[in-house]
Write an enzyme that holds these catalytic residues in place. Sequence first.
Site, mmCIF file in Angstrom:
data_model
loop_
_atom_site.group_PDB
_atom_site.id
_atom_site.type_symbol
_atom_site.label_atom_id
_atom_site.label_comp_id
_atom_site.label_asym_id
_atom_site.label_seq_id
_atom_site.Cartn_x
_atom_site.Cartn_y
_atom_site.Cartn_z
ATOM 1 C CB CYS A 184 -0.904 0.017 1.222
ATOM 2 S SG CYS A 184 -2.075 -1.348 1.310
ATOM 3 N N GLY A 185 0.288 2.381 -0.186
ATOM 4 C CA GLY A 185 1.021 3.637 -0.139
ATOM 5 C C GLY A 185 0.412 4.559 0.900
#
Length: 304
Positions: free
Chosen positions: A2-3
């Site tokens: 994820c970011g």
Amino acid sequence: MCGIVGLYLKNQKLESDLGALFAPMLEAMTDRGPDSAGFAVYGDEYASGIKLTLQGDAAMDWEALAKRFESTLGPVDGWFTNADVGVFKLGVDERFALAWLAENAPEVRVLSAGQSIEILKGVGLPNDVAERYGLAGMKGSHAIGHTRMATESAVTLEGSHPFSTGLDLCLVHNGSLSNHNWLRSKLKRAGISFKTDNDSEVAAGYLTWRMAKGDSLTQALKGALNDLDGFFTFTVGTQDGFAVVRDPIACKPAVIAETDDYVVMASEYRALAKLPGIDKARVWEPEPGKIYVWERSVANVEAA
């Protein structure tokens, strides 16, 4: 994978540009999380009660809900809609308002509650979610965001970040926790409620539990380093500011940059590359197991 991204403005003159600075950061993390996205913006403070960010379906009649609030809870000091979200300012206790919603409007999803926070999130590409809610035009003092690549659960709005389980408190997470089911059971017995089976919501609930017991944000995060098993980078938003912490192994990437005008973090530097003044910023990788906190009410802290 994820970011996560976060932006805290030290220069109040930039608060009208918060969304314009933050939206490209969120979009830059699309490759790390293309299935859903969300963000929390802190601004437009309401000190006379509770500000609720509520989400409904496309047919939701927000004006009718506002009238129901007024007839049962008292005057609504203000409300507005944003796509499928309604934001309401109510001069009542938070527990009373949330209990009323649970009993009388169960179809409405509570995204956030507090005096400053507004959480907005949804399924789709980060840029689409940002445009849906007009992120680029938003004002405020700070924001955190998340782009999700679901690897352990379904792609749903409920599974997207940020997660909030306390007033003006939210968390975004890159990583995975191995003991979240046991910890969820423990926190439920302590009165913390959960809406999903997502491990990141358990981390948010843990912080809510510790801070309700009187811990500062730094103390709560120190507890998290001891009690949460797995690998993680957390960015946490509060009414006063935000914090960043990585687990003691720190296999999930993160970078922080600071100038006289702002503090910013991201999973990758490319999310920071277009910020004004970034070429003169102090840039570093946060150390494993070290807590970094920036808040308006205290001096900037780098806690061991």
